[in-house]
Design an enzyme around this catalytic site. Structure first.
Site, short mmCIF file in Angstrom:
data_model
loop_
_atom_site.label_atom_id
_atom_site.label_comp_id
_atom_site.label_asym_id
_atom_site.label_seq_id
_atom_site.Cartn_x
_atom_site.Cartn_y
_atom_site.Cartn_z
N LYS A 229 -5.40 16.67 -32.65
CA LYS A 229 -5.89 17.74 -31.78
C LYS A 229 -5.52 19.13 -32.27
O LYS A 229 -5.14 20.00 -31.49
CB LYS A 229 -5.41 17.52 -30.34
N GLY B 234 -12.15 24.26 -27.70
CA GLY B 234 -11.91 24.85 -29.01
C GLY B 234 -11.38 26.27 -28.94
O GLY B 234 -11.52 27.03 -29.89
N THR C 6 -11.39 17.58 -36.50
CA THR C 6 -12.83 17.36 -36.54
C THR C 6 -13.54 18.52 -37.24
O THR C 6 -14.44 18.31 -38.07
CB THR C 6 -13.39 17.19 -35.12
N ARG D 180 -1.93 23.91 -35.42
CA ARG D 180 -2.38 24.72 -34.28
C ARG D 180 -1.18 25.13 -33.46
O ARG D 180 -0.13 24.48 -33.48
CB ARG D 180 -3.34 23.87 -33.43
N ARG E 58 -14.15 19.87 -26.71
CA ARG E 58 -13.88 20.31 -25.35
C ARG E 58 -14.12 21.82 -25.25
O ARG E 58 -15.19 22.26 -24.88
CB ARG E 58 -12.45 19.93 -24.92
N HIS F 124 -3.08 11.60 -40.22
CA HIS F 124 -2.17 12.29 -39.29
C HIS F 124 -0.71 12.05 -39.70
O HIS F 124 0.20 12.46 -38.97
CB HIS F 124 -2.38 11.77 -37.87
#
Length: 331
Positions: free
Chosen positions: A77, A298, A81, A168, A296, A143
């Site tokens: 997350k 972003g 993607t 992130r 969702r 990951h």
């Protein structure tokens, strides 16, 4: 195997993994146990999904990189993607022009194009052989923390295989992870179910700070081998970061490509809104797991809608203490 009127791929990769093997290279981070719970296992100093351990062991034991291979690394997350889409569109642009109306990313989810190593290798030699059948250069993602990647990938002397890493802001990462997992797991309801373990270091692919620091330090030691990206920087200036990505993987944009707008075509093709609104990435009420789960908001700063100021200060303090002296900060 899907058929398309898109230009036939050249002898070089990457090519969409699903086109080659006819099935999705599964990448659901919420793979469940038989009793529908998310089981984490401590493995070589990090927390990973129990179901991923066989794949990680197989990768450590048998993965042999080739010249030109690119591994996309990230915690869950954190823009995985999006990075898959950008890297695939970038590296395959000679075979699949990004402005072509039949581009693979218009009919396939990015996870169908770029295989997820842990689950692919966990399924045994049959799927591993599919990976071996991919034309070079191959594009794949993981990951795994840098510390548990196989030596065949991490050794400084082996520049054949490069790593592109994206991270992130930890608060936004946790909010995104919570929204994702609660759709799949009934026992994950409150945000505290994700927040409290993360603060203790018990987080999927965590501790978060170890995951980020491993790749950060590797990028400082070997910048020609590891490219370190931040989701927030990619969001604020996608053009320059796509240009940086192309240079790093050895496929810089030519002057003629820049003038023809190829770089901008890639940015537009892979934009959050473009990908989210494609039919292939829309909601599927008949499926337990649908492609729209990957899209969702972003946004940057959505954590403020889910955390109290005290929670935010607590996590910030923990992360900054762990990162102290590294030169990396999220504040």
């Amino acid at each position: 195997m899907a058929t398309t009127n898109a230009p036939a791929p050249a002898a070089l990769g990457p090519v969409p993994f699903r086109d080659l093997c006819g099935v999705r290279p599964v990448s659901d981070v919420t793979t469940r146990s038989a009793d529908n719970k998310l089981w984490l296992q401590r493995y070589q100093g990090t927390w990973v999904l129990e179901s991923w351990v066989p794949g990680i062991m197989a990768i450590q034991r048998s993965f042999v990189p080739r010249r030109g291979d690119v591994v996309l690394g990230s915690p869950p997350k954190c823009g995985t993607t999006w990075l898959k889409a950008l890297a695939f569109a970038n590296m395959s642009r000679a075979a699949y022009p990004p402005a072509h109306p039949e581009h693979p990313l218009l009919r396939l989810n990015p996870h169908d194009c770029v295989p997820f190593m842990e689950l692919l290798f966990a399924t045994g030699t049959r799927k591993e052989s599919k990976m071996n059948a991919l034309p070079s250069p191959r594009l794949m993602n993981t990951h795994m923390q840098h510390s548990i990647l196989p030596a065949s990938v991490t050794t400084d002397q082996n520049l054949d295989c490069k790593i592109v890493y994206i991270c992130r802001e930890p608060k936004d990462m946790l909010v995104s992870l919570w929204h994702y997992t609660r759709r799949a797991l009934p026992d994950v309801s409150s945000f505290l179910d994700v927040f409290e373990p993360a603060c203790e270091g018990k987080c999927l692919c965590g501790p978060i700070w170890d995951h980020v620091l491993g790749y950060w330090n590797a990028s400082k030691a070997s910048p020609e081998k590891v490219l370190f990206l931040r989701y927030e920087d990619l969001l604020s200036d996608p053009v320059e970061n796509v240009r940086k990505l192309a240079r790093f993987v050895g496929q810089p944009f030519s002057v003629s490509e820049e003038e023809a707008g190829v770089l901008m075509d890639i940015v537009r093709l892979c934009s959050f809104d473009k990908l989210k609104n494609l039919e292939v990435n829309s909601a599927d009420p008949s499926s337990d797991f649908a492609n729209d789960w990957y899209f969702r908001k972003g946004e940057v700063g959505d954590w403020a809608n889910h955390m109290t100021p005290d929670m935010a200060r607590r996590l910030d303090a923990i992360v900054e203490e762990k990162l102290s002296g590294s030169g990396l900060s999220f504040l």
